[in-house]
Design an enzyme around this catalytic site. Structure first.
Site, PDB file in Angstrom:
ATOM      1  CD  GLU A 134      -1.771  -2.318   1.672  1.00 16.26           C
ATOM      2  OE1 GLU A 134      -0.587  -2.564   2.013  1.00 16.26           O
ATOM      3  OE2 GLU A 134      -2.691  -3.155   1.776  1.00 16.26           O
ATOM      4  CG  MET A 139      22.137  12.963   4.203  1.00 21.20           C
ATOM      5  SD  MET A 139      23.337  14.114   3.517  1.00 21.20           S
ATOM      6  CE  MET A 139      22.454  14.739   2.088  1.00 21.20           C
ATOM      7  CG  PHE A 185     -10.013  -9.793  11.430  1.00 22.35           C
ATOM      8  CD1 PHE A 185      -8.744 -10.148  11.892  1.00 22.35           C
ATOM      9  CD2 PHE A 185     -10.262  -9.850  10.065  1.00 22.35           C
ATOM     10  CE1 PHE A 185      -7.752 -10.550  11.013  1.00 22.35           C
ATOM     11  CE2 PHE A 185      -9.271 -10.260   9.180  1.00 22.35           C
ATOM     12  CZ  PHE A 185      -8.013 -10.609   9.658  1.00 22.35           C
ATOM     13  CD  GLN A 186      -7.547  -7.501   7.918  1.00 18.69           C
ATOM     14  OE1 GLN A 186      -8.430  -7.317   7.097  1.00 18.69           O
ATOM     15  NE2 GLN A 186      -6.354  -7.993   7.601  1.00 18.69           N
ATOM     16  CE  LYS A 227     -18.229  -7.192   4.658  1.00 20.96           C
ATOM     17  NZ  LYS A 227     -18.178  -8.381   5.509  1.00 20.96           N
TER      18      LYS A 227
END
Ligand SMILES: Cc1ncc(C[n+]2csc(CCOP(=O)(O)OP(=O)(O)O)c2C)c(N)n1
Ligand SMILES: [Mg+2]
Lengths: 165, 563
Positions: free
Chosen positions: B49, B476, B111-112, B161
C-alpha cells in the site's frame, strides 16, 4: 499572555479531536476548553483559553481557521467581553461552622445547593480571580472537592460569533 | 434506481474524472472491488500500500490531477499513513479511500479494525467517515474539492463495509456547501501595490519562490515578473522548475545543500518577494542569519504559512497564479530603472558568487562520481525528463545537477524526506505522463524500501528508469558521521545488498551494472530504448563522496561548508 478564543464549529464527526489535536500536535497550550451547542443544533461554540505570545496566538487562530469544520474564530479577549466559569465546591461544614460559611457564600454571591450533616456543596460563578479568592477563604474549613467548568466568554455589543456568512 | 454504496462510490469517482487509481484489496473492500471489476477506471495493483499511495502522489505531482488510492481496513490503512503524511507536507492533492469494518463493529476491536481517521488526523487536510450511503456522493465531491483547491493536500475517506453494501438513490450534488472552507484566490490589491512599490524601491531585491509556483502552474507569470523587474529568482528545493533552470535570472535553490550564490544572496537582500513557500528550516538555516535586513512580502494561499517561521511585513493571501497575474497587470505603472545601478551591482555580485563557487565535483576522477551520473542523465535526456528522487545524497545531487525547465518535472519528498518514495512516485508519474521519460534517481538504501514495485512496473509495462547511485552506504548518514561524529560509521554501511541486476531480471525487468565512467552515458542511452518495462541501473559510484555546499545544522545561510 492569556487569550480567550471563541470558535464556531460545525457539529460534525471528530471536530473536537481535530481542535484538541491541533493544540497538542503543534505544542500550543490549552488552559481550558468548553463546548456546547448553539441555538442552532448544527453548530457549537467552543471557548478556548490559551496562552502564548502574539506570534503564537496569530498561528493558533490561523491554524484553527484552516480546519474545514471551523466557521469562525474570534479572539474575544481582544474585545470588550464577559467571561465566566462555574465551580461546584464541596466543603466540610458542621453545625458550628455552617453559618459562618453561609456568610462567606453570600458575600461571594454563591449558592448553596446541597447540605449534609458534615458538608455543603456550593455553586459559584465568576471570573477566575473571584473564585480563587472564594476558595482561599473556604480553605481553612476543609475543601473536599472542587469541580469546575472551563471559561465561557461572550463579546459585548450586538455582534455574534454565530454570524459567519 | 437504487445502487449499492460501492456502486455509488465508483460512479462518484468516475464523475470526478478519475481514470486511474491505485489500490490494494482486502476483506472489507470486496464489495468495492467487485464493482471496480466492471468499471472503466483503470486500477493499478501495487505490491504494497505504501507503494500505491506514493504512486498516486507521483501521478498527482506529474499531472496536476488528484491522485486516488485504496487500502483495506487495519493494516492496509496503516500502511498508507507515511504516504498521507508525505502528501500533506508537500501539499499534494490526494483522495485516500480506506476500508473500514462495519459500522456496528466500530469500537469493538474487530478483526482488522484501526481508527484510521484518528491515526491520520494530524496529517490530513481533512477526513470523512461515511455514515450513510446517501452521503457518499457529497463526501466524494467535497473530498476532491478540498484536496485540489486552496493549498492542496490529502483527504481521507473511511468506508465502513456496510455502507458499501447498503443501497440508496444516486444523487450527484449540484453544488458544494462548505461554509468553513473558502480559500482566497485573488490577492488584496492594496497589498499587491504596496509590494510592488517596495520592490521598485529595493536596491538588493530577490524573489524567493517555492512549491506554490509549481502547484499553481504560475511559471510563466513568475518568469515574466522576474524579467520585467530584473529581479533575481531563488527557489526552494521544491520550487525548482518555477522558472527555467537555465534562465539568466535564476540563481539556484537555497538551503542546506543549495548553491553558494543563493545562500550568500539570502543573507543580504533588502527586500524579498516570497511566493508560495513556507520558509522551511532546511531552506532558511538559522533564522537570525536569514535576510536580517530585508523587508519581506509573502504571497501564499495558506494564511498560516505567512509569518509562521519568519515575520512577514506585507502578507498577501491568495493563489500564486491569481496574485502574480494581478501584479503583472500593475507592473507597468512602476519604474524598474529607479535603482538601476544598485540593482546591476547586486546582480553582478550574485553572479560573481556563482562563478566563484558553482555546484561542482572532481570531473577528472577516474571513478564514477555520483554527480557525473546525474549530469549524464541531464545531458542524455536534454533536460526534458521527469526526475523523481529518493532521499539522501542522491536527492541533493539530483537537485544540484539537473536543471528543470518547467513545473512538475522535479518530484521529490521535500517536507517529510521519505526514503522509498521515489520509485513508486516515478511509476505514478510515468503512468500519468506516458510520453515523458521518467527517472528515479535513487540511493541503494532508499530503493530497497519499495523495490517490490518493480513487479507492478512489469505488470503494467511501465518503462521507468531507476538510476541507483550505489555507494553501499546510507550515504547522507555516513556524511554526517564523517563530518560531525568523528567517522564513527554507526549502522550506515550497506555492504550486504542484493545483486541489483539479477534482482531486476528476476522480475523480468532489465538490469544493468555500470562500473566504468566511460559506460555511464551509453547505459543511460541504452535504457531509453526500452519502452515496455522498467530498467534498473546500478551505478557503482565513489562511496565516500559528500554533498557540498552544506549549511550545518544551526548555522546561517552564509555559513556554508564548502568541503
Ligand atoms: C523512511 C526513512 N528512514 C530513515 C531516513 C533517514 N535517512 C535520511 S537519508 C538516509 C540515507 C539514505 O541512503 P541511500 O538511499 O543509500 O541514499 P544516499 O544518501 O546514499 O544517496 C537515511 C537513513 C529517512 N529519510 N527516511
Ligand atoms: Mg546510498
Amino acid at each position: 499572555m492569556r487569550h480567550t478564543i471563541s470558535v464556531l464549529v460545525e457539529n460534525k464527526f471528530g471536530v473536537l479531536s481535530r481542535i484538541s489535536g491541533l493544540f497538542s500536535g503543534r505544542g500550543y497550550n490549552i488552559e481550558s476548553l468548553s463546548v456546547n451547542n448553539t441555538m442552532e443544533p448544527e453548530f457549537s461554540i467552543m471557548t478556548i483559553v490559551t496562552t502564548g505570545d502574539d506570534a503564537v496566538i496569530e498561528q493558533i487562530i490561523k491554524q484553527l481557521r484552516k480546519l474545514v469544520n471551523v466557521l469562525k474564530v474570534r479572539d474575544v479577549s481582544q474585545m470588550e467581553h464577559i467571561e465566566r466559569e462555574m465551580h461546584l465546591v464541596k466543603v466540610k461544614a458542621n453545625q458550628e461552622t455552617r453559618s459562618e460559611i453561609f456568610n462567606i457564600i453570600s458575600t461571594f454571591r454563591g449558592k448553596t445547593i446541597d447540605i449534609t450533616n458534615n458538608s455543603l456543596v456550593v455553586e459559584i460563578t465568576g471570573v477566575s480571580d473571584k473564585v480563587s479568592a472564594f476558595l482561599k477563604v473556604l480553605e481553612p474549613y476543609g475543601i473536599i472537592e472542587v469541580v469546575r467548568t472551563g471559561s465561557i466568554a461572550i463579546a459585548r455589543g450586538s455582534k455574534s460569533t454565530t454570524d459567519f456568512k | 434506481m437504487k445502487m449499492t454504496g460501492a456502486e455509488i462510490l465508483v460512479e462518484s469517482l468516475r464523475r470526478e474524472g478519475v481514470d486511474l487509481l491505485f489500490g490494494y484489496p482486502g476483506g472489507v473492500l470486496l464489495g468495492v472491488y467487485d464493482t471496480l471489476f466492471d468499471s472503466e477506471i483503470k486500477h493499478i495493483l501495487p505490491r504494497h500500500e505504501q507503494g500505491g499511495i506514493h504512486a498516486a502522489d507521483g501521478y498527482a505531482r506529474a499531472t496536476g490531477k488528484v491522485g486516488v488510492c485504496f487500502g483495506t481496513s487495519g493494516p492496509g490503512a496503516t500502511n498508507l499513513v507515511t504516504g498521507i503524511c508525505n502528501a500533506q507536507m508537500d501539499s499534494v492533492p490526494l483522495v485516500v479511500l480506506t476500508g473500514q469494518v462495519s459500522s456496528d463493529l466500530i469500537g469493538g476491536d474487530a478483526f482488522q479494525e484501526a481508527d484510521i481517521i484518528g491515526i491520520t488526523r494530524p496529517v490530513v487536510k481533512h477526513s470523512y467517515l461515511i455514515s450513510s450511503p446517501e452521503e457518499i456522493t457529497t463526501v466524494i465531491k467535497e473530498a476532491f474539492h478540498i484536496a485540489s483547491t486552496g493549498r492542496p493536500g490529502p483527504v481521507v475517506v473511511d468506508l465502513p463495509k456496510d455502507m458499501m453494501a447498503q443501497k440508496a438513490e444516486f444523487k450527484w450534488p449540484t453544488k458544494i456547501d462548505l461554509p468553513g472552507y473558502n480559500p482566497t484566490v485573488k490577492g488584496h490589491l492594496g497589498q499587491i501595490k504596496k509590494m510592488l512599490r517596495l520592490l521598485e524601491g529595493a536596491k538588493k531585491p530577490v524573489i524567493y519562490m517555492g512549491g506554490g509556483v509549481i502547484l499553481s502552474g504560475s511559471n510563466e507569470e513568475m518568469t515574466k515578473l522576474s524579467e520585467i523587474t530584473g529581479v533575481p529568482v531563488i527557489s526552494s528545493f521544491l520550487g525548482q522548475g518555477g522558472i527555467p533552470g537555465t534562465h539568466e535570472n535564476y540563481i539556484g535553490w537555497l538551503g542546506m545543500h543549495g548553491n553558494y550564490a543563493s545562500n550568500m544572496a539570502m543573507a543580504e537582500p533588502d527586500f524579498i518577494l516570497a511566493v508560495g513557500t513556507r520558509f522551511s528550516d532546511r531552506s532558511t538555516g538559522r533564522l537570525d542569519g536569514f535576510a536580517p535586513n530585508a523587508t519581506i512580502a509573502h504571497i501564499d494561499v495558506d494564511p498560516s504559512s505567512i509569518s509562521k517561521n519568519v515575520k512577514i511585513d506585507v502578507p498577501i493571501v491568495g493563489d500564486c497564479m491569481a496574485v502574480l497575474k494581478q501584479a503583472l497587470a500593475e507592473v507597468d505603472k512602476y519604474n524598474w530603472d529607479k535603482n538601476a545601478s544598485a540593482r546591476k551591482d547586486w546582480m553582478a555580485k550574485i553572479k560573481a558568487w556563482d562563478k566563484k563557487q558553482p555546484f561542482g565535483y572532481d570531473r577528472e576522477a577516474d571513478i564514477i562520481k555520483p554527480q557525473y551520473v546525474v549530469e549524464s542523465i541531464y545531458k542524455v535526456t536534454k533536460g526534458e525528463a521527469i526526475i523523481c528522487t529518493e532521499v539522501g545524497q542522491n536527492q541533493m545531487w539530483a537537485g544540484q545537477f539537473y536543471k528543470f525547465k518547467e513545473p512538475r518535472q522535479f518530484i521529490s519528498s521535500g517536507g517529510l524526506g521519505t526514503m522509498g518514495y521515489g520509485f513508486p512516485a516515478a511509476l505514478g508519474a510515468k503512468l500519468g505522463c506516458p510520453e515523458k521519460e521518467v527517472f528515479d534517481i535513487a540511493g541503494d538504501g532508499s530503493f530497497m524500501m519499495n523495490l517490490q514495485e518493480i513487479c507492478t512496473a512489469m505488470q503494467y509495462n511501465v518503462a521507468v528508469k531507476v538510476a541507483i547511485l550505489n555507494n553501499k552506504y546510507l550515504g547522507m548518514i555516513r556524511q554526517w558521521q564523517n563530518m560531525f561524529f568523528n567517522n564513527r560509521y554507526s549502522e550506515c554501511c550497506l555492504d550486504c545488498q542484493p545483486d541489483f541486476v539479477k534482482l531486476a531480471e528476476s522480475f523480468g525487468a532489465v538490469g544493468m551494472r555500470i562500473e566504468k565512467k566511460e559506460d555511464v552515458e551509453g547505459a543511460i542511452r541504452e535504457s531509453l530504448k526500452i519502452k515496455d518495462r522498467p530498467v534498473i541501473m546500478d551505478f557503482c559510484v565513489d562511496r565516500e563522496e559528500n554533498v557540498f555546499p552544506m549549511i550545518p545544522a544551526g548555522a546561517a545561510v552564509n555559513e556554508m561548508l564548502l568541503k
